[in-house]
Motif scaffolding. Structure first.
Motif: not given
Length: 110
Positions: A1-24
């Protein structure tokens, strides 16, 4: 997973889940993403331009179908954006109702 600071977008890939705990609000900006939320009876698939408001505070998993890009927005950011648009709309209608003229006329501010 990679975060691009310029656009605040996050790259999500197959078999590498991102875990979140707060409503958004999760907005898919490119590709397709798969979202699983604790307490929901079904999974969600978002394509480019679609979004999901996750109301729960439980675990949320986000994974790309291939590769996907997401942007996370807090409830406060979404509310501010909606209030801003509503205020501009009210101001625009008020200006047009007072002048009775089209805003692009050259002497509009006169």
């Amino acid at each position: 997973m990679q975060n691009t600071a310029q656009t605040d977008e996050i790259l999500v890939r197959e078999n590498q889940p991102l875990h979140l705990r707060h409503a958004t609000t999760i907005r898919c900006t490119a590709g397709t993403v798969w979202i699983t939320c604790v307490g929901e009876k079904r999974d969600f698939f978002l394509s480019t331009g679609q979004s999901l408001h996750n109301r729960g505070n439980g675990l949320t998993l986000i994974e790309g179908i291939g590769e996907g890009w997401i942007r996370l927005e807090s409830a406060g950011q979404a509310t501010i954006r909606l209030n801003y648009r509503a205020a501009i709309g009210r101001l625009w209608r008020k200006l047009l109702s007072r002048t009775g003229r089209v805003a692009s006329a050259p002497d509009w501010f006169a």
